[in-house]
Motif scaffolding. Structure first.
Motif: not given
Length: 302
Positions: A194-218
């Motif tokens: 979900x987070x990846x899909x929503x982020x990808x779509x939101x980056x394209x349309x600029x609908x909202x400012x995301x309120x979630x955290x993102x973490x580094x695996x690599x």
């Protein structure tokens, strides 16, 4: 009346022409196109000579239909704008069988998939919104609605799509007064993505400012030697790169259990030559106790 054979020609003819959509083509390659052959019931794509870049439904009789169907777990993603603040207005519904509808009431966005226990997943507004609805037939924890990245658990049922109406209910009521930019339907549970899909779509349309955290695996080695630093084992041990929707531009470690490992780098640094030059750009947020920025250990962890 027009002599144009392409949309580009139509737009350059001048005047205040409108243009409607006969076929909304499925971009997945599966051929689940949405169609509407009746001229008076086709949504607009051009209004007053201006390309909308989305489908605009008039709230009277505009709608489209597609043969797309699902079975078992499924996920619905919608980018749309509701233009009405009163009454029911349907974004999507199945054509046949039990209800599987995304719609608005006078106060909320709702999903009704056969159960009316808990339907609400967001407060009604007239902005563009990103809807993500997960339906897992066996796991109730993965039945929820997400509106612009904010999740609300649902108990709205587990019905599937048997072909769909876009902009109208299965019983030909509640026509949509609104605009739709994109519809994506997965015949699978995409809650883990979900987070990846929503982020990808939101980056394209600029609908909202995301309120979630993102973490580094690599954390990728930029030298070309592939000495990447990783944390594959425990999600809670991964440092942040996004905090409450804001990109940090650096890795933020929580001082509790966050860390990364570069096992291949440790192998490269072992041997007879014990001279190691280490450089770091870092900031400690602690004023007491020991804080490790970098440590070279052996296989026993010391």
């Amino acid at each position: 009346e027009t002599t144009a054979t392409t949309l580009g020609e139509f737009l350059t003819e001048g005047g205040n022409q409108d243009a409607t959509v006969v076929t909304w083509y499925d971009q997945s390659g599966n051929g689940n196109d949405a169609t509407q052959d009746t001229t008076g019931e086709q949504p607009l794509i051009v209004e007053g000579g201006s390309l909308l870049g989305e489908l605009k439904f008039d709230g009277i009789d505009d709608f489209m239909q597609s043969d797309v169907s699902t079975s078992g777990n499924d996920t619905t993603i919608l980018v749309a704008k509701n233009n009405s603040t009163t009454g029911a207005s349907v974004f999507l519904d199945t054509q046949y069988g039990g209800a599987k509808a995304l719609y608005v009431t006078s106060s909320n966005f709702q999903a009704f998939y056969g159960s009316s226990t808990d339907l609400n997943y967001g407060i009604l507004n007239n902005n563009y919104n990103l809807h993500f609805i997960s339906t897992n037939a066996t796991d109730s924890n993965n039945r929820y609605g997400s509106l612009n990245g904010i999740v609300d658990s649902l108990d709205s049922g587990t019905n599937n799509y048997s072909a769909i109406n876009i902009g109208l209910s299965r019983v030909s009521t509640s026509p949509l007064n609104g605009n739709i930019k994109e519809i994506i339907i997965y015949d699978s549970d995409q809650s883990d993505n979900r987070f990846k899909i929503e982020s990808n779509i939101n980056n394209y349309y600029g609908i909202y400012t995301p309120a979630e955290d993102g973490f580094v695996e690599t954390w990728y080695d930029q030298s070309g030697n592939d000495n990447h630093a990783t944390q594959d084992y425990v999600d809670d041990d991964q440092p942040k790169i996004v905090s409450a929707g804001s990109y940090l531009g650096a890795l933020k470690f929580d001082g509790s259990n966050d860390y990364l490992e570069a096992d291949s780098l440790a192998s490269d640094l072992s041997g007879d030559d014990n001279n190691i030059d280490t450089f770091s750009v870092a900031k400690s947020e602690s004023t007491s106790g020991a804080t490790a920025i970098f440590a070279l250990g052996n296989s026993g962890g010391s």
